[in-house]
Design a protein around this motif. Structure first.
Motif, mmCIF file in Angstrom:
data_model
loop_
_atom_site.group_PDB
_atom_site.id
_atom_site.type_symbol
_atom_site.label_atom_id
_atom_site.label_comp_id
_atom_site.label_asym_id
_atom_site.label_seq_id
_atom_site.Cartn_x
_atom_site.Cartn_y
_atom_site.Cartn_z
ATOM 1 N N UNK A 122 0.837 -1.201 0.000
ATOM 2 C CA UNK A 122 0.000 0.000 0.000
ATOM 3 C C UNK A 122 0.872 1.250 0.000
ATOM 4 N N UNK A 123 1.976 1.179 0.722
ATOM 5 C CA UNK A 123 2.913 2.307 0.826
ATOM 6 C C UNK A 123 3.492 2.666 -0.536
ATOM 7 N N UNK A 124 3.948 1.649 -1.281
ATOM 8 C CA UNK A 124 4.575 1.924 -2.567
ATOM 9 C C UNK A 124 3.533 2.342 -3.606
ATOM 10 N N UNK A 125 2.329 1.766 -3.558
ATOM 11 C CA UNK A 125 1.277 2.165 -4.499
ATOM 12 C C UNK A 125 0.854 3.603 -4.252
ATOM 13 N N UNK A 126 0.799 3.995 -2.990
ATOM 14 C CA UNK A 126 0.470 5.390 -2.657
ATOM 15 C C UNK A 126 1.549 6.327 -3.160
ATOM 16 N N UNK A 127 2.795 5.901 -3.000
ATOM 17 C CA UNK A 127 3.930 6.719 -3.436
ATOM 18 C C UNK A 127 3.908 6.917 -4.956
ATOM 19 N N UNK A 128 3.572 5.850 -5.683
ATOM 20 C CA UNK A 128 3.553 5.915 -7.141
ATOM 21 C C UNK A 128 2.247 6.472 -7.699
ATOM 22 N N UNK A 129 1.192 6.409 -6.907
ATOM 23 C CA UNK A 129 -0.111 6.904 -7.364
ATOM 24 C C UNK A 129 -0.794 5.981 -8.355
ATOM 25 N N UNK A 130 -0.472 4.683 -8.281
ATOM 26 C CA UNK A 130 -1.084 3.720 -9.201
ATOM 27 C C UNK A 130 -1.057 2.336 -8.565
ATOM 28 N N UNK A 131 -2.118 1.520 -8.792
ATOM 29 C CA UNK A 131 -2.107 0.142 -8.281
ATOM 30 C C UNK A 131 -1.113 -0.693 -9.072
ATOM 31 N N UNK A 132 -0.419 -1.607 -8.369
ATOM 32 C CA UNK A 132 0.571 -2.459 -9.021
ATOM 33 C C UNK A 132 0.048 -3.860 -9.287
ATOM 34 N N UNK A 133 -1.006 -4.245 -8.558
ATOM 35 C CA UNK A 133 -1.607 -5.566 -8.728
ATOM 36 C C UNK A 133 -3.131 -5.431 -8.719
ATOM 37 N N UNK A 134 -3.797 -6.304 -9.448
ATOM 38 C CA UNK A 134 -5.231 -6.453 -9.259
ATOM 39 C C UNK A 134 -5.523 -7.945 -9.052
ATOM 40 N N UNK A 135 -6.617 -8.222 -8.346
ATOM 41 C CA UNK A 135 -6.922 -9.586 -7.956
ATOM 42 C C UNK A 135 -7.735 -10.273 -9.049
ATOM 43 N N UNK A 136 -7.246 -11.422 -9.496
ATOM 44 C CA UNK A 136 -7.944 -12.228 -10.492
ATOM 45 C C UNK A 136 -8.023 -13.660 -9.952
#
Length: 298
Positions: free
Chosen positions: A37-51
């Motif tokens: 969550x920390x890195x996604x917030x820092x980048x401003x984009x989700x890195x994974x989605x659940x499938x």
């Protein structure tokens, strides 16, 4: 962005879930979830989605994974290179010495040493001006061969051997029949020395300067063979180590006489920086030095 974030992205992408990734990263699932969550917030984009209960990289995640794999690989290679360097598998050993000290021992030493460490290159840096200690301290040398103790708390000295300095002169010289020459004997003589400054010449620093003796003249010549020919021609006296003069004393025209009643001796040391992570090959090189200089081979 930190290295731990890159490791997290790579591990999750490979394992497909935080639950499986925690085993390789030795962190709890909640800690990994917080980092993600920390890195996604820092980048401003989700890195994974659940499938289907599996974490799959998004477009942004794929971009980051590509960089993460490259960076982590470079870090791993750098760490491996450092370990090899410290362990002595690979590297460059920069050795500083006076010009004439390398002549007789260098070829045999390099052959023996490189049988043990074939991936370690040796660079010999002759320095007649005596700046080896300074070069050690500023990182330009790894090891220096010095005569006399060096008073510096940052340097480690390993004793190698002791030699005696003798005065070389023609057999016809008035001093040739003396048991030894004294400091004031040099007042009317021309001295052939290896190099300037005079303060770095053992004869001057330990014999002549303390007695306030000034020779008739000083001739600096760095090539030993040329200096010997000058002595033969009666153009001056040369004071040098016995082991350097021995081959030339086969010539019956030359005589070597001790300097002072007690003799003039000096101790040679291998000087290195005091440091905890020193490549093993440096210690081994010192061992080879002692072997070739004083015959301490097993």
């Amino acid at each position: 962005m930190e290295v731990r974030h890159l490791r997290l992205i790579k591990e999750v992408a490979e394992k497909g879930s935080l639950t499986k990734a925690k085993e390789g990263l030795f962190l709890s699932q909640s800690a990994l979830s917080h980092q993600l969550k920390e890195v996604e917030t820092k980048l401003g984009a989700p890195l994974f989605h659940r499938v289907n209960k599996k974490l799959v990289l998004t477009g942004a995640g794929k971009i980051l994974l590509e960089s993460a794999e490259r960076i982590l690989n470079e870090l791993e290679q750098a760490e491996l290179a450092v370990k090899k360097y410290v362990g002595g598998d690979k590297g460059t050993l920069r050795v500083g010495t006076e010009c004439y000290t390398t002549y007789h021992w260098l070829p045999g030493l390099m052959v023996d040493f490189q049988k043990e460490f074939p991936n370690v290159d040796i660079e010999i840096s002759p320095d007649p001006n005596g700046e080896r200690t300074e070069q050690l301290l500023n990182g330009k040398l790894d090891l220096a061969i010095v005569s006399g103790e060096v008073n510096n708390p940052n340097l480690k000295l390993t004793e190698l051997f002791m030699d005696e300095l003798l005065a070389l002169m023609p057999k016809t010289h008035p001093f040739a029949k003396k048991k030894y020459v004294e400091p004031h004997d040099f007042e009317n003589e021309k001295l052939i020395i290896h190099s300037l400054p005079l303060e770095s010449v053992t004869l001057f620093s330990r014999v002549l300067i303390p007695e306030d003796v000034q020779p008739k003249g000083v001739i600096p010549i760095q090539v030993t063979e040329a200096a010997i020919e000058m002595v033969k021609a009666g153009m001056g006296i040369k004071v040098a180590a016995k082991w350097i003069l021995d081959p030339y004393l086969r010539d019956e025209k030359l005589v070597a006489v001790p300097v002072t009643k007690k003799g003039l001796f000096r101790t040679w040391y291998a000087a290195t920086l005091k440091q905890t992570e020193q490549p093993q090959y440096i210690e081994n090189f010192i061992g080879h030095l002692r072997c070739h200089l004083v015959g301490l081979c097993n």
